[in-house]
Motif scaffolding. Structure first.
Motif, PDB file in Angstrom:
ATOM      1  N   GLU A 100     -19.393 -19.941 -28.702  1.00 52.83           N
ATOM      2  CA  GLU A 100     -18.682 -18.842 -28.031  1.00 52.83           C
ATOM      3  C   GLU A 100     -18.147 -17.834 -29.050  1.00 52.83           C
ATOM      4  O   GLU A 100     -17.831 -18.180 -30.175  1.00 52.83           O
ATOM      5  N   GLY A 101     -18.123 -16.577 -28.583  1.00 55.59           N
ATOM      6  CA  GLY A 101     -17.624 -15.518 -29.439  1.00 55.59           C
ATOM      7  C   GLY A 101     -18.565 -15.112 -30.561  1.00 55.59           C
ATOM      8  O   GLY A 101     -18.195 -14.320 -31.423  1.00 55.59           O
ATOM      9  N   SER A 102     -19.806 -15.621 -30.536  1.00 57.82           N
ATOM     10  CA  SER A 102     -20.708 -15.316 -31.658  1.00 57.82           C
ATOM     11  C   SER A 102     -21.359 -13.937 -31.529  1.00 57.82           C
ATOM     12  O   SER A 102     -22.005 -13.464 -32.457  1.00 57.82           O
ATOM     13  N   GLY A 103     -21.222 -13.315 -30.359  1.00 56.12           N
ATOM     14  CA  GLY A 103     -21.728 -11.942 -30.207  1.00 56.12           C
ATOM     15  C   GLY A 103     -23.010 -11.845 -29.396  1.00 56.12           C
ATOM     16  O   GLY A 103     -23.677 -10.802 -29.427  1.00 56.12           O
ATOM     17  N   LYS A 104     -23.337 -12.876 -28.618  1.00 55.33           N
ATOM     18  CA  LYS A 104     -24.585 -12.867 -27.844  1.00 55.33           C
ATOM     19  C   LYS A 104     -24.643 -11.697 -26.861  1.00 55.33           C
ATOM     20  O   LYS A 104     -25.646 -11.003 -26.784  1.00 55.33           O
ATOM     21  N   THR A 105     -23.548 -11.537 -26.119  1.00 59.25           N
ATOM     22  CA  THR A 105     -23.554 -10.508 -25.076  1.00 59.25           C
ATOM     23  C   THR A 105     -23.696  -9.119 -25.692  1.00 59.25           C
ATOM     24  O   THR A 105     -24.441  -8.274 -25.186  1.00 59.25           O
ATOM     25  N   THR A 106     -23.004  -8.908 -26.812  1.00 59.36           N
ATOM     26  CA  THR A 106     -23.100  -7.630 -27.518  1.00 59.36           C
ATOM     27  C   THR A 106     -24.557  -7.392 -27.941  1.00 59.36           C
ATOM     28  O   THR A 106     -25.094  -6.293 -27.774  1.00 59.36           O
TER      29      THR A 106
ATOM     30  N   ARG B  29     -21.728 -21.371 -11.869  1.00 57.64           N
ATOM     31  CA  ARG B  29     -21.103 -20.925 -13.120  1.00 57.64           C
ATOM     32  C   ARG B  29     -19.573 -20.861 -12.990  1.00 57.64           C
ATOM     33  O   ARG B  29     -18.857 -21.358 -13.841  1.00 57.64           O
TER      34      ARG B  29
ATOM     35  N   MET C 115     -25.378 -27.890 -14.591  1.00 53.76           N
ATOM     36  CA  MET C 115     -26.074 -26.941 -15.475  1.00 53.76           C
ATOM     37  C   MET C 115     -27.550 -26.874 -15.080  1.00 53.76           C
ATOM     38  O   MET C 115     -28.134 -25.794 -14.979  1.00 53.76           O
TER      39      MET C 115
ATOM     40  N   ARG D  48     -29.820 -24.011 -13.417  1.00 53.25           N
ATOM     41  CA  ARG D  48     -31.054 -23.619 -14.141  1.00 53.25           C
ATOM     42  C   ARG D  48     -32.271 -23.677 -13.235  1.00 53.25           C
ATOM     43  O   ARG D  48     -33.178 -22.841 -13.335  1.00 53.25           O
TER      44      ARG D  48
ATOM     45  N   ARG E 204     -28.230 -17.400 -23.262  1.00 53.15           N
ATOM     46  CA  ARG E 204     -28.211 -18.872 -23.185  1.00 53.15           C
ATOM     47  C   ARG E 204     -29.322 -19.419 -22.291  1.00 53.15           C
ATOM     48  O   ARG E 204     -29.732 -18.797 -21.328  1.00 53.15           O
TER      49      ARG E 204
ATOM     50  N   THR F  95     -27.599 -26.476 -23.565  1.00 51.83           N
ATOM     51  CA  THR F  95     -27.351 -27.831 -23.036  1.00 51.83           C
ATOM     52  C   THR F  95     -27.497 -28.869 -24.148  1.00 51.83           C
ATOM     53  O   THR F  95     -26.690 -29.801 -24.261  1.00 51.83           O
TER      54      THR F  95
ATOM     55  N   GLN G   6     -23.821 -30.120 -24.194  1.00 52.82           N
ATOM     56  CA  GLN G   6     -23.738 -31.415 -23.513  1.00 52.82           C
ATOM     57  C   GLN G   6     -24.258 -32.531 -24.432  1.00 52.82           C
ATOM     58  O   GLN G   6     -23.673 -33.608 -24.483  1.00 52.82           O
TER      59      GLN G   6
ATOM     60  N   ARG H 252     -12.203 -15.268 -32.130  1.00 50.20           N
ATOM     61  CA  ARG H 252     -12.624 -14.110 -31.328  1.00 50.20           C
ATOM     62  C   ARG H 252     -12.359 -14.370 -29.848  1.00 50.20           C
ATOM     63  O   ARG H 252     -11.898 -13.493 -29.127  1.00 50.20           O
TER      64      ARG H 252
ATOM     65  N   ARG I  79      -9.294 -12.667 -26.680  1.00 52.87           N
ATOM     66  CA  ARG I  79      -9.484 -12.138 -25.322  1.00 52.87           C
ATOM     67  C   ARG I  79      -8.507 -12.756 -24.319  1.00 52.87           C
ATOM     68  O   ARG I  79      -8.382 -12.262 -23.209  1.00 52.87           O
TER      69      ARG I  79
ATOM     70  N   LYS J 185     -21.661 -11.184 -40.087  1.00 53.77           N
ATOM     71  CA  LYS J 185     -21.951  -9.861 -40.660  1.00 53.77           C
ATOM     72  C   LYS J 185     -21.513  -8.749 -39.717  1.00 53.77           C
ATOM     73  O   LYS J 185     -21.372  -8.974 -38.511  1.00 53.77           O
TER      74      LYS J 185
HETATM   75  N1  Z5A Z   1     -22.771 -23.927 -21.218  1.00 47.21           N
HETATM   76  C1  Z5A Z   1     -23.000 -25.269 -21.383  1.00 47.21           C
HETATM   77  O1  Z5A Z   1     -22.097 -26.023 -21.743  1.00 47.21           O
HETATM   78  N2  Z5A Z   1     -24.250 -25.759 -21.153  1.00 47.21           N
HETATM   79  C2  Z5A Z   1     -25.280 -24.984 -20.738  1.00 47.21           C
HETATM   80  O2  Z5A Z   1     -26.391 -25.482 -20.538  1.00 47.21           O
HETATM   81  C3  Z5A Z   1     -25.022 -23.569 -20.584  1.00 47.21           C
HETATM   82  C4  Z5A Z   1     -23.752 -23.084 -20.824  1.00 47.21           C
HETATM   83  C5  Z5A Z   1     -26.122 -22.667 -20.162  1.00 47.21           C
HETATM   84  C6  Z5A Z   1     -20.897 -20.047 -20.736  1.00 47.21           C
HETATM   85  O3  Z5A Z   1     -20.132 -19.101 -21.203  1.00 47.21           O
HETATM   86  C7  Z5A Z   1     -20.315 -21.381 -21.137  1.00 47.21           C
HETATM   87  O4  Z5A Z   1     -21.130 -22.368 -20.550  1.00 47.21           O
HETATM   88  C8  Z5A Z   1     -20.423 -21.556 -22.632  1.00 47.21           C
HETATM   89  C9  Z5A Z   1     -21.264 -22.809 -22.827  1.00 47.21           C
HETATM   90  C10 Z5A Z   1     -21.416 -23.397 -21.485  1.00 47.21           C
HETATM   91  N3  Z5A Z   1     -19.143 -21.768 -23.114  1.00 47.21           N
HETATM   92  N4  Z5A Z   1     -18.651 -21.580 -24.190  1.00 47.21           N
HETATM   93  N5  Z5A Z   1     -17.879 -21.580 -24.957  1.00 47.21           N
HETATM   94  P1  Z5A Z   1     -20.680 -17.751 -21.816  1.00 47.21           P
HETATM   95  O5  Z5A Z   1     -22.005 -17.849 -22.449  1.00 47.21           O
HETATM   96  O6  Z5A Z   1     -20.445 -16.700 -20.835  1.00 47.21           O
HETATM   97  O7  Z5A Z   1     -19.524 -17.686 -22.846  1.00 47.21           O
HETATM   98  P2  Z5A Z   1     -19.537 -17.540 -24.336  1.00 47.21           P
HETATM   99  O8  Z5A Z   1     -20.648 -18.108 -25.067  1.00 47.21           O
HETATM  100  O9  Z5A Z   1     -18.206 -18.072 -24.631  1.00 47.21           O
HETATM  101  O10 Z5A Z   1     -19.723 -15.986 -24.438  1.00 47.21           O
HETATM  102  P3  Z5A Z   1     -18.709 -15.012 -25.006  1.00 47.21           P
HETATM  103  O11 Z5A Z   1     -17.393 -15.611 -25.298  1.00 47.21           O
HETATM  104  O12 Z5A Z   1     -18.741 -13.858 -24.094  1.00 47.21           O
HETATM  105  O13 Z5A Z   1     -19.269 -14.719 -26.407  1.00 47.21           O
HETATM  106  P4  Z5A Z   1     -20.515 -13.911 -26.884  1.00 47.21           P
HETATM  107  O14 Z5A Z   1     -21.265 -13.340 -25.742  1.00 47.21           O
HETATM  108  O15 Z5A Z   1     -21.276 -14.739 -27.805  1.00 47.21           O
HETATM  109  O16 Z5A Z   1     -19.817 -12.769 -27.691  1.00 47.21           O
HETATM  110  P5  Z5A Z   1     -19.507 -11.249 -27.307  1.00 47.21           P
HETATM  111  O17 Z5A Z   1     -18.809 -11.158 -25.992  1.00 47.21           O
HETATM  112  O18 Z5A Z   1     -20.685 -10.419 -27.522  1.00 47.21           O
HETATM  113  O19 Z5A Z   1     -18.500 -10.941 -28.505  1.00 47.21           O
HETATM  114  C11 Z5A Z   1     -17.245 -11.586 -28.568  1.00 47.21           C
HETATM  115  C12 Z5A Z   1     -16.255 -10.625 -29.258  1.00 47.21           C
HETATM  116  O20 Z5A Z   1     -16.631 -10.446 -30.617  1.00 47.21           O
HETATM  117  C13 Z5A Z   1     -16.232  -9.225 -28.633  1.00 47.21           C
HETATM  118  O21 Z5A Z   1     -14.930  -8.760 -28.693  1.00 47.21           O
HETATM  119  C14 Z5A Z   1     -17.151  -8.411 -29.556  1.00 47.21           C
HETATM  120  O22 Z5A Z   1     -16.809  -7.048 -29.592  1.00 47.21           O
HETATM  121  C15 Z5A Z   1     -16.888  -9.065 -30.899  1.00 47.21           C
HETATM  122  N6  Z5A Z   1     -18.055  -9.043 -31.801  1.00 47.21           N
HETATM  123  C16 Z5A Z   1     -19.361  -9.235 -31.469  1.00 47.21           C
HETATM  124  N7  Z5A Z   1     -20.133  -9.154 -32.571  1.00 47.21           N
HETATM  125  C17 Z5A Z   1     -19.298  -8.903 -33.616  1.00 47.21           C
HETATM  126  C18 Z5A Z   1     -19.480  -8.730 -35.025  1.00 47.21           C
HETATM  127  N8  Z5A Z   1     -20.691  -8.802 -35.575  1.00 47.21           N
HETATM  128  N9  Z5A Z   1     -18.394  -8.523 -35.782  1.00 47.21           N
HETATM  129  C19 Z5A Z   1     -17.149  -8.469 -35.242  1.00 47.21           C
HETATM  130  N10 Z5A Z   1     -16.909  -8.626 -33.919  1.00 47.21           N
HETATM  131  C20 Z5A Z   1     -17.959  -8.833 -33.115  1.00 47.21           C
END
Ligand code: Z5A
Length: 215
Positions: free
Chosen positions: A20-26, A58, A79, A83, A105, A110, A114, A154, A158, A197
């Motif tokens: 989580e927070g690794s930047g996938k959505t971005t 979800r 899950m 899927r 994802r 998984t 898991q 990160r 939020r 990065k």
């Molecule tokens: N899950 C599971 O257990 N088993 C499964 O089979 C599946 C899922 C399919 C789904 O949540 C949850 O379900 C997940 C695993 C579980 N839980 N966790 N933890 P998700 O995928 O919606 O949630 P997430 O992975 O936590 O997504 P996220 O928090 O939204 O993170 P993200 O998409 O990877 O990051 P982001 O939103 O693009 O960026 C996060 C913040 O960092 C944001 O403020 C950005 O502006 C910032 N950011 C992004 N890139 C950078 C860089 N390079 N530098 C600085 N800041 C950055």
């Protein structure tokens, strides 16, 4: 804008993975922009989710409070239930129409969450993967890798942490390790990105991988 080289895509399945927070959505939005600019017919989707029923699953899976503990097997089955809907109603039809499917994802999550995070029986995961997906596997997986502490930081910024984001650092260290093991095992599919990065560097790297894949 024209495509980098003339290329026919016979359906292609790209997944974004990472903790989580690794930047996938971005990055997903960047990929969308790139595919649109290069006129590739594509859809964006996510897991768990992607269909109305899977999105309801979800919400239940991410909701932090339940009146009863969520058993790890229940979580695993939910899950894969989500899927199954996603594969049958969104992913497979789009691939059959020769579209590019980009999913935030998929089953590697998984294996990491898991399998390694919850210590679930990997034979069960394997069996469910075959049952639900048949031979469907991603063609390209972009792994956004970063130390677990940073991702948690990160996410915490939020506020409103979901059920997974409340897990321990140990849990997320196991998740990260499992991803890196899979990246090594499936080198032909995985491309690792250093998620610590600056975003611009990550996007340049993604662009290189996309051009490399599609040309
Ligand atoms: N899950 C599971 O257990 N088993 C499964 O089979 C599946 C899922 C399919 C789904 O949540 C949850 O379900 C997940 C695993 C579980 N839980 N966790 N933890 P998700 O995928 O919606 O949630 P997430 O992975 O936590 O997504 P996220 O928090 O939204 O993170 P993200 O998409 O990877 O990051 P982001 O939103 O693009 O960026 C996060 C913040 O960092 C944001 O403020 C950005 O502006 C910032 N950011 C992004 N890139 C950078 C860089 N390079 N530098 C600085 N800041 C950055």
């Amino acid at each position: 804008m024209t495509r980098p080289k003339s290329h026919t895509v016979n359906g292609c399945f790209i997944t974004l993975e990472g903790s989580e927070g690794s930047g996938k959505t971005t990055c997903l939005h960047f990929i969308q922009q790139w595919l649109t600019e290069h006129q590739y017919d594509h859809i964006l989707t996510r897991e768990p989710g992607g269909t109305p029923l899977a999105e309801q699953l979800r919400s239940l899976l991410l909701q932090p409070e339940h009146n009863e503990p969520v058993d790890t097997l229940t979580e695993l089955l939910m899950m894969f239930a989500a899927r199954n809907q996603h594969c049958k109603h969104i992913i497979q039809p789009a691939l059959q129409q020769n579209k590019i499917v980009v999913s935030d994802r998929f089953t590697d999550t998984t294996w990491a969450y898991q399998g390694a995070g919850r210590h679930m029986n990997t034979q069960w995961i394997q069996q469910l993967e075959t049952m639900v997906q048949g031979t469907l596997r991603p063609n390209l997986t972009l792994l956004l890798d970063m130390p677990a502490e940073l991702g948690l930081k990160r996410a915490k910024k939020r506020g409103n942490l979901d059920r997974f984001e409340r897990e321990t650092l140990d849990f997320f260290n196991r998740v990260r390790e499992a991803y890196l093991v899979r990246a090594k095992q499936y080198q032909h599919i995985y491309r690792i990105l250093d998620a610590t990065k600056p975003l611009a560097d990550i996007q340049t790297q993604i662009q290189t991988y996309l051009i490399d894949y599609f040309t």
